[in-house]
Enzyme design. Structure first.
Site, PDB file in Angstrom:
ATOM      1  N   HIS A   6      45.566  38.559   5.325  1.00  0.00           N
ATOM      2  CA  HIS A   6      44.901  39.371   4.304  1.00  0.00           C
ATOM      3  C   HIS A   6      45.048  38.676   2.956  1.00  0.00           C
ATOM      4  O   HIS A   6      46.042  38.856   2.257  1.00  0.00           O
ATOM      5  CB  HIS A   6      45.528  40.776   4.300  1.00  0.00           C
ATOM      6  CG  HIS A   6      44.907  41.728   3.315  1.00  0.00           C
ATOM      7  ND1 HIS A   6      45.108  43.087   3.383  1.00  0.00           N
ATOM      8  CD2 HIS A   6      44.100  41.529   2.233  1.00  0.00           C
ATOM      9  CE1 HIS A   6      44.456  43.679   2.403  1.00  0.00           C
ATOM     10  NE2 HIS A   6      43.845  42.751   1.679  1.00  0.00           N
TER      11      HIS A   6
ATOM     12  N   HIS B 267      42.260  37.366  -0.268  1.00  0.00           N
ATOM     13  CA  HIS B 267      40.888  37.225  -0.781  1.00  0.00           C
ATOM     14  C   HIS B 267      40.821  35.891  -1.514  1.00  0.00           C
ATOM     15  O   HIS B 267      41.617  35.667  -2.436  1.00  0.00           O
ATOM     16  CB  HIS B 267      40.561  38.353  -1.756  1.00  0.00           C
ATOM     17  CG  HIS B 267      40.701  39.711  -1.144  1.00  0.00           C
ATOM     18  ND1 HIS B 267      39.634  40.418  -0.645  1.00  0.00           N
ATOM     19  CD2 HIS B 267      41.798  40.486  -0.923  1.00  0.00           C
ATOM     20  CE1 HIS B 267      40.067  41.574  -0.154  1.00  0.00           C
ATOM     21  NE2 HIS B 267      41.371  41.644  -0.309  1.00  0.00           N
TER      22      HIS B 267
ATOM     23  N   HIS C 179      39.506  47.522   4.607  1.00  0.00           N
ATOM     24  CA  HIS C 179      40.554  48.072   3.752  1.00  0.00           C
ATOM     25  C   HIS C 179      40.491  49.591   3.900  1.00  0.00           C
ATOM     26  O   HIS C 179      39.411  50.182   3.754  1.00  0.00           O
ATOM     27  CB  HIS C 179      40.302  47.721   2.284  1.00  0.00           C
ATOM     28  CG  HIS C 179      40.616  46.305   1.920  1.00  0.00           C
ATOM     29  ND1 HIS C 179      40.079  45.237   2.565  1.00  0.00           N
ATOM     30  CD2 HIS C 179      41.442  45.796   0.947  1.00  0.00           C
ATOM     31  CE1 HIS C 179      40.541  44.114   2.006  1.00  0.00           C
ATOM     32  NE2 HIS C 179      41.370  44.426   1.023  1.00  0.00           N
TER      33      HIS C 179
ATOM     34  N   GLU D  69      44.622  52.386   1.280  1.00  0.00           N
ATOM     35  CA  GLU D  69      45.325  51.706   0.175  1.00  0.00           C
ATOM     36  C   GLU D  69      45.478  52.739  -0.945  1.00  0.00           C
ATOM     37  O   GLU D  69      46.590  53.143  -1.282  1.00  0.00           O
ATOM     38  CB  GLU D  69      44.526  50.483  -0.295  1.00  0.00           C
ATOM     39  CG  GLU D  69      45.177  49.712  -1.444  1.00  0.00           C
ATOM     40  CD  GLU D  69      44.295  48.579  -1.983  1.00  0.00           C
ATOM     41  OE1 GLU D  69      43.070  48.580  -1.727  1.00  0.00           O
ATOM     42  OE2 GLU D  69      44.840  47.699  -2.697  1.00  0.00           O
TER      43      GLU D  69
ATOM     44  N   ASP E 203      47.256  39.313  -0.377  1.00  0.00           N
ATOM     45  CA  ASP E 203      46.091  39.997  -0.953  1.00  0.00           C
ATOM     46  C   ASP E 203      45.415  39.142  -2.041  1.00  0.00           C
ATOM     47  O   ASP E 203      44.422  38.475  -1.757  1.00  0.00           O
ATOM     48  CB  ASP E 203      46.493  41.378  -1.500  1.00  0.00           C
ATOM     49  CG  ASP E 203      45.357  42.376  -1.548  1.00  0.00           C
ATOM     50  OD1 ASP E 203      44.275  42.064  -1.038  1.00  0.00           O
ATOM     51  OD2 ASP E 203      45.564  43.489  -2.083  1.00  0.00           O
ATOM     52  N   ASP E 204      45.952  39.166  -3.252  1.00  0.00           N
ATOM     53  CA  ASP E 204      45.373  38.414  -4.377  1.00  0.00           C
ATOM     54  C   ASP E 204      46.514  37.723  -5.131  1.00  0.00           C
ATOM     55  O   ASP E 204      46.906  38.158  -6.228  1.00  0.00           O
ATOM     56  CB  ASP E 204      44.621  39.383  -5.308  1.00  0.00           C
ATOM     57  CG  ASP E 204      43.518  40.121  -4.566  1.00  0.00           C
ATOM     58  OD1 ASP E 204      42.483  39.503  -4.276  1.00  0.00           O
ATOM     59  OD2 ASP E 204      43.722  41.308  -4.240  1.00  0.00           O
TER      60      ASP E 204
END
Ligand code: ADE
Ligand code: ZN
Length: 337
Positions: free
Chosen positions: A16, A18, A196, A199, A277-278
């Protein structure tokens, strides 16, 4: 071996992340400058100071604005290669990268430019570093389903390059049911599906992702823990959750990592994994996520080992590659213990 070293060197997969969320400020300034685009911020430091999020939307606003400097194939290539080099340095053997084509096509960048830059870097990283990767195309849920269908149709020319479709962006008010038809079309075309869910949104959205979008895994899934029947379903079907501890902390999904549900998930028998994630926005790549949560929740080497095994189990690798990589994790565990 210290638990820190153990966590850093254990072979792992990331499921996961991005690609637009791996855009480090230094590279953003470099690409902005070569594309003659001026950023809203005067320096890397100014930009980093803006990374002070109150919720998911406050992050997304900055994240989409940063992605605007990506124009040429080389930009997408440089972004992706930088992430893959970093992942490789953290003993990530395999990674499944999400990208948001609509963030780029809706401002006039061709789909081909985006996907060629990303996948050429994936190929080069495999041959140079040995790291393998899959690509997941996410639909932006704040946009319409018609826009997602248009994107899916464009992507059909590049079908062999994409393993799955996903759903990301602003969760609240945009339930998975909004995208039922486009996911049906994607499944018919042979794509796997992820979304997603849970969350910021409720457990109900996780049910919808499972029942309507037929997802193979849930991205985040934290709020699943509010619903006992859902927990039982996720356990009995071993549906993976791609959990992102530092993201949850920075976006105020949890107020303190000590309250993070990861250990509860593992104790319950859920197939949880740890991901970044980021990473350029949330203060760390996959190893920093492992280390932060291991410290906050006092995870043991045994639990880190389970998380590493889970990361391969939950991946879209073929069965033999999965087994091969899980054996590597097992051998590592035996030799260091
Ligand atoms: N896009 C990038 N990061 C995201 C996240 N944490 N939630 C939803 N959409 C995203
Ligand atoms: Zn995400």
């Amino acid at each position: 071996m210290s638990i820190q070293k153990f966590t850093e060197v254990i072979p792992k997969a990331e499921l996961h992340v991005h690609i637009e969320g791996t855009f480090e400020p230094e590279l953003m300034f470099e690409i902005a400058s070569r594309n003659n685009i001026s950023l809203q911020y005067n320096s890397v430091e100014d930009l980093k100071n803006a990374y002070n999020f109150t919720n998911l939307q406050s992050f997304l606003d900055i994240y989409y604005s940063g992605a605007k400097v990506l124009i040429n194939e080389q930009d997408f290539y440089d972004l992706t290669l930088a992430y893959l080099e970093k992942a490789h340095s953290q003993n990530v053997l395999h990674t499944e990268i999400m990208f948001d084509p609509q963030t780029h096509t809706n401002r006039g960048v061709e789909f081909k430019t985006v996907i060629s830059g990303i996948t050429n870097a994936m190929k080069d990283a495999k041959s140079k570093l040995g790291i393998t990767s899959n690509l997941i195309m996410c639909f932006l849920r704040h946009l319409s389903e018609a826009d997602a269908i248009k994107t899916l149709k464009t992507a059909l020319d590049y079908k062999d390059l994409i393993v799955a479709v996903g759903l990301d962006s602003s969760e609240k008010g945009h339930p998975p049911s909004k995208f039922k038809r486009v996911f049906e079309m994607a499944l018919k075309e042979g794509f796997k599906t992820v979304a997603h869910a849970g969350e910021e949104g409720p457990a109900e959205y996780v049910w919808e992702a499972l029942d309507l979008l037929k997802v193979s895994r849930i991205d985040h899934g934290n709020n699943s823990l509010d619903d006992d029947n859902l927990i039982q379903k996720l356990i009995s079907h071993q549906i993976p959750l791609t959990v992102c501890p530092l993201s949850n902390l920075k976006l105020k999904v949890v107020t303190d990592l000590k309250m993070h549900p990861l250990k509860k998930m593992l104790d319950a028998g859920l197939l949880a994994t740890v991901n970044s994630d980021d990473p350029a926005y949330f203060g760390g790549y996959v190893n920093e996520n492992f280390l932060a949560v291991a410290e906050a929740l006092k995870l043991t080497k045994g639990e880190i080992f389970i998380l590493a095994v889970n990361s391969f189990k939950a991946s879209f690798l073929d069965e033999s590659s999965k087994q091969e990589m899980i054996e590597k994790v097992g051998k590592f565990f035996e030799t260091v213990n």
